[in-house]
Design a protein around this motif. Structure first.
Motif, PDB file in Angstrom:
ATOM      1  N   GLY A 184       0.840  -1.163   0.014  1.00 47.04           N
ATOM      2  CA  GLY A 184       0.041  -0.055  -0.139  1.00 47.04           C
ATOM      3  C   GLY A 184       0.829   1.488   0.135  1.00 47.04           C
ATOM      4  N   TRP A 185       2.004   1.186  -0.617  1.00 46.84           N
ATOM      5  CA  TRP A 185       2.957   2.236  -0.425  1.00 46.84           C
ATOM      6  C   TRP A 185       2.071   3.597  -1.561  1.00 46.84           C
ATOM      7  CZ3 TRP A 185       8.950   1.649  -0.111  1.00 46.84           C
ATOM      8  CH2 TRP A 185       9.068   0.919   1.135  1.00 46.84           C
ATOM      9  N   ASP A 186       1.490   3.011  -2.278  1.00 49.24           N
ATOM     10  CA  ASP A 186       0.859   4.220  -3.204  1.00 49.24           C
ATOM     11  C   ASP A 186      -0.112   5.166  -2.471  1.00 49.24           C
ATOM     12  OD1 ASP A 186       0.861   1.418  -4.681  1.00 49.24           O
ATOM     13  OD2 ASP A 186       0.661   3.093  -6.394  1.00 49.24           O
ATOM     14  N   GLN A 187      -0.785   4.618  -1.307  1.00 47.20           N
ATOM     15  CA  GLN A 187      -1.487   5.323  -0.503  1.00 47.20           C
ATOM     16  C   GLN A 187      -0.918   5.757   1.033  1.00 47.20           C
ATOM     17  OE1 GLN A 187      -3.008   2.143  -1.765  1.00 47.20           O
ATOM     18  NE2 GLN A 187      -3.496   3.365  -3.497  1.00 47.20           N
ATOM     19  N   ALA A 188       0.583   5.627   1.066  1.00 48.14           N
ATOM     20  CA  ALA A 188       1.235   5.821   2.074  1.00 48.14           C
ATOM     21  C   ALA A 188       1.623   7.457   2.177  1.00 48.14           C
ATOM     22  CB  ALA A 188       2.585   5.260   2.258  1.00 48.14           C
ATOM     23  N   ARG A 245       2.220 -18.274   6.129  1.00 51.02           N
ATOM     24  CA  ARG A 245       1.400 -17.192   6.630  1.00 51.02           C
ATOM     25  C   ARG A 245       0.793 -15.903   5.644  1.00 51.02           C
ATOM     26  NH1 ARG A 245       5.167 -17.686  10.974  1.00 51.02           N
ATOM     27  NH2 ARG A 245       6.182 -16.001  10.440  1.00 51.02           N
ATOM     28  N   THR A 246       2.084 -15.645   4.943  1.00 47.25           N
ATOM     29  CA  THR A 246       1.387 -14.782   3.714  1.00 47.25           C
ATOM     30  C   THR A 246       0.408 -15.030   2.836  1.00 47.25           C
ATOM     31  OG1 THR A 246       3.695 -13.707   4.276  1.00 47.25           O
ATOM     32  CG2 THR A 246       2.403 -13.006   2.207  1.00 47.25           C
ATOM     33  N   CYS A 247       0.813 -16.295   2.238  1.00 44.12           N
ATOM     34  CA  CYS A 247      -0.009 -16.986   1.425  1.00 44.12           C
ATOM     35  C   CYS A 247      -1.754 -17.153   2.197  1.00 44.12           C
ATOM     36  CB  CYS A 247       0.247 -18.444   1.033  1.00 44.12           C
ATOM     37  SG  CYS A 247       1.937 -18.220  -0.159  1.00 44.12           S
ATOM     38  N   ALA A 248      -1.428 -17.505   3.498  1.00 43.21           N
ATOM     39  CA  ALA A 248      -2.956 -17.574   4.060  1.00 43.21           C
ATOM     40  C   ALA A 248      -3.823 -16.282   4.039  1.00 43.21           C
ATOM     41  CB  ALA A 248      -2.620 -18.097   5.578  1.00 43.21           C
ATOM     42  N   LEU A 249      -3.007 -15.003   3.989  1.00 41.90           N
ATOM     43  CA  LEU A 249      -3.847 -13.957   3.943  1.00 41.90           C
ATOM     44  C   LEU A 249      -4.137 -13.408   2.611  1.00 41.90           C
ATOM     45  CD1 LEU A 249      -1.184 -11.867   6.208  1.00 41.90           C
ATOM     46  CD2 LEU A 249      -3.494 -12.576   6.758  1.00 41.90           C
ATOM     47  N   GLY A 250      -3.875 -14.501   1.507  1.00 42.88           N
ATOM     48  CA  GLY A 250      -4.178 -14.106   0.197  1.00 42.88           C
ATOM     49  C   GLY A 250      -3.408 -13.258  -0.595  1.00 42.88           C
ATOM     50  N   ILE A 251      -2.234 -13.318  -0.043  1.00 41.04           N
ATOM     51  CA  ILE A 251      -1.236 -12.206  -0.620  1.00 41.04           C
ATOM     52  C   ILE A 251      -0.156 -12.874  -1.049  1.00 41.04           C
ATOM     53  CG2 ILE A 251       0.049 -10.236  -0.192  1.00 41.04           C
ATOM     54  CD1 ILE A 251      -1.284  -9.508   2.276  1.00 41.04           C
ATOM     55  N   ARG A 296      -2.647  -4.549   1.228  1.00 38.72           N
ATOM     56  CA  ARG A 296      -3.465  -5.754   1.425  1.00 38.72           C
ATOM     57  C   ARG A 296      -3.447  -6.590   2.546  1.00 38.72           C
ATOM     58  NH1 ARG A 296      -2.841  -9.687  -3.026  1.00 38.72           N
ATOM     59  NH2 ARG A 296      -5.000 -10.093  -2.403  1.00 38.72           N
ATOM     60  N   PHE A 297      -2.774  -5.836   3.693  1.00 36.97           N
ATOM     61  CA  PHE A 297      -2.426  -6.873   4.905  1.00 36.97           C
ATOM     62  C   PHE A 297      -3.645  -6.508   5.830  1.00 36.97           C
ATOM     63  CE2 PHE A 297       1.630  -7.081   2.537  1.00 36.97           C
ATOM     64  CZ  PHE A 297       2.193  -8.378   3.305  1.00 36.97           C
ATOM     65  N   VAL A 316      12.381  -1.210   2.500  1.00 38.24           N
ATOM     66  CA  VAL A 316      11.910  -2.112   3.613  1.00 38.24           C
ATOM     67  C   VAL A 316      10.703  -1.857   3.800  1.00 38.24           C
ATOM     68  CG1 VAL A 316      12.505  -3.013   5.942  1.00 38.24           C
ATOM     69  CG2 VAL A 316      14.495  -2.263   4.484  1.00 38.24           C
ATOM     70  N   ALA A 317       9.901  -3.079   3.474  1.00 45.14           N
ATOM     71  CA  ALA A 317       8.351  -2.978   3.886  1.00 45.14           C
ATOM     72  C   ALA A 317       7.982  -3.997   5.078  1.00 45.14           C
ATOM     73  CB  ALA A 317       7.986  -3.307   2.435  1.00 45.14           C
ATOM     74  N   TYR A 318       7.389  -3.470   5.985  1.00 49.55           N
ATOM     75  CA  TYR A 318       6.955  -4.236   7.125  1.00 49.55           C
ATOM     76  C   TYR A 318       5.072  -4.121   6.825  1.00 49.55           C
ATOM     77  CZ  TYR A 318      11.430  -3.795   9.516  1.00 49.55           C
ATOM     78  OH  TYR A 318      12.468  -3.948   9.814  1.00 49.55           O
ATOM     79  N   PRO A 319       4.405  -4.974   7.155  1.00 44.33           N
ATOM     80  CA  PRO A 319       2.855  -4.621   6.869  1.00 44.33           C
ATOM     81  C   PRO A 319       2.299  -3.372   7.639  1.00 44.33           C
ATOM     82  CG  PRO A 319       3.322  -6.935   7.664  1.00 44.33           C
ATOM     83  CD  PRO A 319       4.811  -6.349   7.879  1.00 44.33           C
ATOM     84  N   ASP A 320       3.189  -2.814   8.492  1.00 46.48           N
ATOM     85  CA  ASP A 320       2.376  -1.623   8.985  1.00 46.48           C
ATOM     86  C   ASP A 320       3.370  -0.338   8.920  1.00 46.48           C
ATOM     87  OD1 ASP A 320       4.594  -2.195  10.789  1.00 46.48           O
ATOM     88  OD2 ASP A 320       3.555  -1.854  12.950  1.00 46.48           O
ATOM     89  N   HIS A 321       4.734  -0.405   8.244  1.00 40.23           N
ATOM     90  CA  HIS A 321       5.149   0.542   7.966  1.00 40.23           C
ATOM     91  C   HIS A 321       6.298   0.395   6.878  1.00 40.23           C
ATOM     92  CE1 HIS A 321       7.919  -0.976  10.948  1.00 40.23           C
ATOM     93  NE2 HIS A 321       8.954  -0.070  10.412  1.00 40.23           N
ATOM     94  N   GLY A 322       6.789   1.562   6.354  1.00 43.43           N
ATOM     95  CA  GLY A 322       7.885   1.213   5.337  1.00 43.43           C
ATOM     96  C   GLY A 322       8.966   1.904   5.532  1.00 43.43           C
TER      97      GLY A 322
END
Length: 411
Positions: A184-188, A245-251, A296-297, A316-322
């Motif tokens: 979601g860096w487009d909307q960051a 775990r990532t695949c389980a999120l549908g990502i 998408r997380f 560097v990308a984490y689910p809650d910040h970059g």
């Protein structure tokens, strides 16, 4: 093709001292002292690496409104990043087309035009020359606009190239959308920016960044949560659980190794993922979440996505910040590291995240890196310095060195 795959010219048949030094480089060994100290090599770095490749200059949220601008200094150049009235982003060299004066004299602001303080030539924020007082009737304003650099905006990131014919960016764009786009860096938006001046050649700073051989002894805070300093077998085990775990999120977060020299006319990029330790959500002091989830997380997958791009840009990308890491040469033995923290565009400091917690890890780690790099720089300046062998855990540094040598070996 990497430098190690390319036969270098024989020193006896080449009169250029830099080319002889490149040819004398021993595979698997670090760079010789001159690569970090010699002013002529630094100038070649600027010509064949800095002006040839793409660089991330900012996240587009730093100029959110029509007519916003910000001035960036990069090596010997100054670049005005603007957003015109129609919302289009431009990168302009801050050089008047008359006598070369700086036309933008403020760090940032909002302006429809830039007026040169010397003779009042006036340029629109798209670079077009709008007025040139007392010039003859046959003077063509359309031929004297500010020089525009090539610009690409992908996943909210603004990239520029100084090259007349820039390297192909298509593979980079595809992979950035598959990585940073998923986060979601487009909307960051930018939560914080910090610049660290470093008393060292820019390559020492980059080499330090790309290897984690030093993470265990030098970064105890980072190593408590990130598993990258573990042996490869343990990393593979943790990575498998992370991907599940990532695949389980549908990502499906993209990974690809397109790290290549510019011989084929394409930009280099390498995107890979690695796990945090079990129970760790993100890059924080205690491993607990820092900010609202992005992109998408819908939950934390216990992983990190890392991107190396074009020699000076690292993400560097984490689910809650970059994090955006920019390396900017400022002299033969000086550079800057700029860190940019990204969060969900709707997040507010004090309500959705705590500023000190958000910035803690990479502030501590970068301060440690600055100290380490400057220790190394002082040692490398010694006439008695002799480079040693690259360790197996420094494989990314070895690859970077080979890539760099290939780049500066060609015009």
């Amino acid at each position: 093709m990497l430098a190690s795959e390319t036969p270098l010219a024989s020193p006896s048949h080449n009169s250029d001292p830099i080319d002889r030094l490149i040819a004398a480089h021993q595979p698997g060994i670090g760079l010789a002292r001159a690569f970090y100290t010699d002013p002529d090599i630094y100038e070649r770095d600027l010509d064949r690496v800095f002006r040839r490749h793409w660089h991330c200059i900012a996240h587009e949220s730093v100029i959110p409104n029509p007519n916003d601008f910000e001035l960036f200094k990069m090596a010997t150049e100054q670049v005005i990043l603007t957003r015109d009235a129609q919302g289009e982003i431009h990168a302009l060299l801050n050089i008047c087309r008359h006598r070369g004066a700086e036309v933008c004299t403020q760090h940032k602001g909002n302006a429809k035009a830039f007026v040169c303080p010397y003779h009042a030539w006036t340029y629109g924020n798209d670079g077009r020359l709008k007025a040139a007082r007392l010039m003859p009737k046959d003077f063509k304003r359309e031929d004297h606009g500010l020089r525009r650099l090539h610009v690409r905006v992908v996943a909210g990131l603004v990239f520029i190239s100084f090259a007349d014919d820039p390297l192909d960016f298509s593979e980079v764009e595809r992979l950035l959308r598959a990585t940073c786009g998923q986060y979601g860096w487009d909307q960051a938006k930018v939560a914080h920016r910090e610049t660290y001046p470093v008393d060292a050649n820019w390559k020492l700073a980059v080499e330090n960044y790309v290897e984690c051989y030093h993470c265990g002894p030098a970064h105890p805070e980072y190593s408590q949560t990130h598993a990258l300093e573990q042996p490869l077998e343990r990393i593979a085990e943790l990575n498998a659980a992370m991907e599940a775990r990532t695949c389980a999120l549908g990502i499906e977060v993209g990974q690809a190794d397109a790290w290549q020299t510019s011989r084929a006319g394409r930009e280099a990029i390498h995107a890979f993922r690695y796990a945090l330790y079990d129970g760790v959500s993100t890059g924080s002091e205690d491993g607990k979440p820092l900010a609202p989830l992005m992109g998408r997380f819908s939950a934390f997958d216990g992983g990190v996505t890392s991107v190396h791009l074009g020699g000076t840009t690292f993400l560097v990308a984490y689910p809650d910040h970059g994090m955006i890491y920019r390396f900017v040469p400022t002299g033969p033995q000086a550079c800057e590291m700029e860190l940019i923290w990204l969060v969900n565009g709707q997040a507010e400091a004090g309500r959705d995240y705590d500023f000190d917690r958000l910035t803690w890890l990479w502030t501590v780690t970068t301060a440690e890196d600055k100290t380490i790099i400057e220790h190394t720089s002082r040692g490398v300046r010694s006439k008695y310095f002799v480079p040693g062998p690259i360790a197996p855990m420094e494989q990314n540094e070895l690859r970077y060195i080979n890539w760099y040598l290939d780049e500066i070996s060609r015009p």
